[in-house]
Design a protein around this motif. Structure first.
Motif, PDB file in Angstrom:
ATOM      1  N   ASP B  57      12.669  -7.138   5.895  1.00 34.03           N
ATOM      2  CA  ASP B  57      12.396  -6.721   7.278  1.00 34.03           C
ATOM      3  C   ASP B  57      11.202  -5.786   7.340  1.00 34.03           C
ATOM      4  OD1 ASP B  57      14.529  -8.188   8.172  1.00 34.03           O
ATOM      5  OD2 ASP B  57      15.868  -6.481   8.490  1.00 34.03           O
ATOM      6  N   GLU B  58      11.162  -4.849   6.396  1.00 36.60           N
ATOM      7  CA  GLU B  58      10.078  -3.863   6.403  1.00 36.60           C
ATOM      8  C   GLU B  58       8.727  -4.550   6.188  1.00 36.60           C
ATOM      9  OE1 GLU B  58      10.504  -1.055   3.229  1.00 36.60           O
ATOM     10  OE2 GLU B  58       8.819   0.201   3.905  1.00 36.60           O
ATOM     11  N   LEU B  59       8.675  -5.431   5.190  1.00 40.20           N
ATOM     12  CA  LEU B  59       7.411  -6.114   4.900  1.00 40.20           C
ATOM     13  C   LEU B  59       6.973  -6.973   6.086  1.00 40.20           C
ATOM     14  CD1 LEU B  59       5.174  -6.833   2.863  1.00 40.20           C
ATOM     15  CD2 LEU B  59       6.655  -8.680   2.035  1.00 40.20           C
ATOM     16  N   ARG B  60       7.925  -7.719   6.647  1.00 38.13           N
ATOM     17  CA  ARG B  60       7.562  -8.623   7.754  1.00 38.13           C
ATOM     18  C   ARG B  60       7.147  -7.851   9.001  1.00 38.13           C
ATOM     19  NH1 ARG B  60      12.504 -12.612   6.028  1.00 38.13           N
ATOM     20  NH2 ARG B  60      11.262 -13.884   4.599  1.00 38.13           N
ATOM     21  N   ALA B  61       7.774  -6.708   9.227  1.00 36.93           N
ATOM     22  CA  ALA B  61       7.385  -5.886  10.373  1.00 36.93           C
ATOM     23  C   ALA B  61       5.963  -5.365  10.188  1.00 36.93           C
ATOM     24  CB  ALA B  61       8.366  -4.723  10.552  1.00 36.93           C
ATOM     25  N   ARG B  62       5.654  -4.898   8.984  1.00 34.53           N
ATOM     26  CA  ARG B  62       4.312  -4.354   8.733  1.00 34.53           C
ATOM     27  C   ARG B  62       3.232  -5.439   8.820  1.00 34.53           C
ATOM     28  NH1 ARG B  62       3.527   0.395   5.964  1.00 34.53           N
ATOM     29  NH2 ARG B  62       1.350  -0.163   6.319  1.00 34.53           N
ATOM     30  N   LEU B  63       3.591  -6.663   8.428  1.00 38.08           N
ATOM     31  CA  LEU B  63       2.626  -7.774   8.498  1.00 38.08           C
ATOM     32  C   LEU B  63       2.628  -8.451   9.871  1.00 38.08           C
ATOM     33  CD1 LEU B  63       3.276  -9.493   5.038  1.00 38.08           C
ATOM     34  CD2 LEU B  63       1.352  -8.017   5.658  1.00 38.08           C
ATOM     35  N   ASN B  64       3.586  -8.073  10.710  1.00 38.58           N
ATOM     36  CA  ASN B  64       3.756  -8.738  12.001  1.00 38.58           C
ATOM     37  C   ASN B  64       3.955 -10.244  11.826  1.00 38.58           C
ATOM     38  OD1 ASN B  64       4.037  -8.863  14.784  1.00 38.58           O
ATOM     39  ND2 ASN B  64       1.823  -9.141  15.127  1.00 38.58           N
ATOM     40  N   THR B 125       1.021  -4.596   2.428  1.00 37.89           N
ATOM     41  CA  THR B 125       1.826  -5.190   1.348  1.00 37.89           C
ATOM     42  C   THR B 125       1.854  -4.259   0.140  1.00 37.89           C
ATOM     43  OG1 THR B 125       1.201  -7.385   2.146  1.00 37.89           O
ATOM     44  CG2 THR B 125       2.114  -7.256  -0.071  1.00 37.89           C
ATOM     45  N   ARG B 126       0.690  -3.705  -0.196  1.00 40.22           N
ATOM     46  CA  ARG B 126       0.618  -2.748  -1.310  1.00 40.22           C
ATOM     47  C   ARG B 126       1.585  -1.582  -1.086  1.00 40.22           C
ATOM     48  NH1 ARG B 126      -5.080  -2.946  -2.497  1.00 40.22           N
ATOM     49  NH2 ARG B 126      -5.253  -4.141  -4.426  1.00 40.22           N
ATOM     50  N   GLU B 127       1.584  -1.077   0.133  1.00 38.11           N
ATOM     51  CA  GLU B 127       2.372   0.122   0.426  1.00 38.11           C
ATOM     52  C   GLU B 127       3.874  -0.190   0.392  1.00 38.11           C
ATOM     53  OE1 GLU B 127       0.748   2.343   3.711  1.00 38.11           O
ATOM     54  OE2 GLU B 127       2.750   3.128   4.191  1.00 38.11           O
ATOM     55  N   GLY B 130       4.864  -1.037  -3.226  1.00 40.39           N
ATOM     56  CA  GLY B 130       4.476  -0.093  -4.270  1.00 40.39           C
ATOM     57  C   GLY B 130       3.597  -0.719  -5.343  1.00 40.39           C
ATOM     58  N   LEU B 131       2.694  -1.606  -4.932  1.00 37.61           N
ATOM     59  CA  LEU B 131       1.836  -2.291  -5.909  1.00 37.61           C
ATOM     60  C   LEU B 131       0.796  -1.330  -6.488  1.00 37.61           C
ATOM     61  CD1 LEU B 131       1.069  -5.632  -3.994  1.00 37.61           C
ATOM     62  CD2 LEU B 131       2.956  -5.138  -5.572  1.00 37.61           C
ATOM     63  N   PRO B 132       0.586  -1.370  -7.796  1.00 38.87           N
ATOM     64  CA  PRO B 132      -0.491  -0.591  -8.403  1.00 38.87           C
ATOM     65  C   PRO B 132      -1.854  -1.028  -7.850  1.00 38.87           C
ATOM     66  CG  PRO B 132       0.986  -1.487 -10.088  1.00 38.87           C
ATOM     67  CD  PRO B 132       1.355  -2.143  -8.781  1.00 38.87           C
ATOM     68  N   ALA B 133      -2.851  -0.177  -8.045  1.00 37.36           N
ATOM     69  CA  ALA B 133      -4.177  -0.434  -7.480  1.00 37.36           C
ATOM     70  C   ALA B 133      -4.832  -1.688  -8.043  1.00 37.36           C
ATOM     71  CB  ALA B 133      -5.079   0.778  -7.723  1.00 37.36           C
ATOM     72  N   ASP B 134      -4.456  -2.092  -9.266  1.00 36.55           N
ATOM     73  CA  ASP B 134      -5.083  -3.286  -9.861  1.00 36.55           C
ATOM     74  C   ASP B 134      -4.339  -4.571  -9.525  1.00 36.55           C
ATOM     75  OD1 ASP B 134      -2.845  -2.650 -11.434  1.00 36.55           O
ATOM     76  OD2 ASP B 134      -3.722  -3.587 -13.215  1.00 36.55           O
TER      77      ASP B 134
END
Lengths: 166, 166
Positions: B57-64, B125-127, B130-134
């Motif tokens: 839900d969180e991911l889909r909300a952030r991506l709309n 998506t990164r946020e 929690g994806l690393p910068a690479d």
């Protein structure tokens, strides 16, 4: 062959028989390519099929990518809108994978030779094939009957899998 | 189902049953993804599997990008060398297509939701994950049992095919 078996059986083939690829098999490969997904379903692709030996030799010499495959399909992006501009390379990569997999079903071997995003390879491909400025070559797929056998494999690596988050 | 049938049967599914996707089916999907080709065979990919409803839900909300699919696989690039830097997005697109096709065999529906190259979607998506910068998210694949049926199709278009050159 079921699709998962074909996915595992798809390998980069580098040794080919000399016998030509039938025109109806190119048609089946192209139907598979164009069945792929694309961003906003804009289908920003075009395909150059080459089985003329002189043209193949010229392209491969310019790319410094020799091959004995009797044919090749050059997968190109030709975006016509913003979605196409953003996604053509990804859409064409998915279309390429469809072609590689359909080839397994048809008894053909293939090898994906990168062109994009290498400026020299892009320029050489454009020049040899006479591509318009809005047509972007993604890759050359070598196509032919394989003269080598490779084992299916998955390359599955559990360390590449994360659950719920990183 | 043979591979060409699966390629034509793969459609973007937008209506899903609530029932969960079995862990062994995720494993089969990931095996298919990692069997894909990659530039110089560097396999510059990683996969985040999500079946936690709150995280979805969180991911889909952030991506709309709302969806009723009970699971998703986020396909990411994690290049470790020059070839990976050049080709990770294309390699991950091919891996994504493999997953979409393997899903057809397993009775699952999927939909490819673009993330790369949209800066806002990448950051969101990164946020959330929690994806690393690479680690570069390419797309979100919605996964679940389909609650709609779509017909196979090819989308073949003869005007997109050129012989020997443009």
């Amino acid at each position: 062959m079921n699709v998962i078996e074909a996915i595992l059986a798809r390998r980069s083939v580098r040794e080919y028989e000399a016998r030509p690829v039938e025109r109806e098999k190119f048609r089946a490969l192209l139907e598979a390519g164009m069945a792929g997904p694309s961003g906003m379903n804009t289908r920003p692709w075009a395909f150059v099929v080459i089985d003329d030996p002189a043209r193949l030799d010229e392209l491969r010499a310019r790319l410094n990518k020799p091959s004995t495959a009797p044919a090749a399909i050059v997968v190109c992006g030709q975006p016509v809108d913003d979605a196409g501009q953003r996604y053509w390379a990804l859409d064409c990569a998915a279309a390429t994978e469809n072609i590689l997999l359909a080839a397994v079903e048809l008894g053909l071997g293939t090898c994906w030779i990168a062109v994009h995003p290498k400026p020299d390879a892009i320029a050489a491909t454009r020049e040899v094939l006479g591509l318009p400025a809005d047509v972007n070559p993604l890759c050359v797929i070598n196509v032919g009957y394989p003269a080598e056998q490779k084992e299916p494999r998955t390359q599955y690596d559990d360390s590449r899998v994360h659950w719920q988050g990183w």
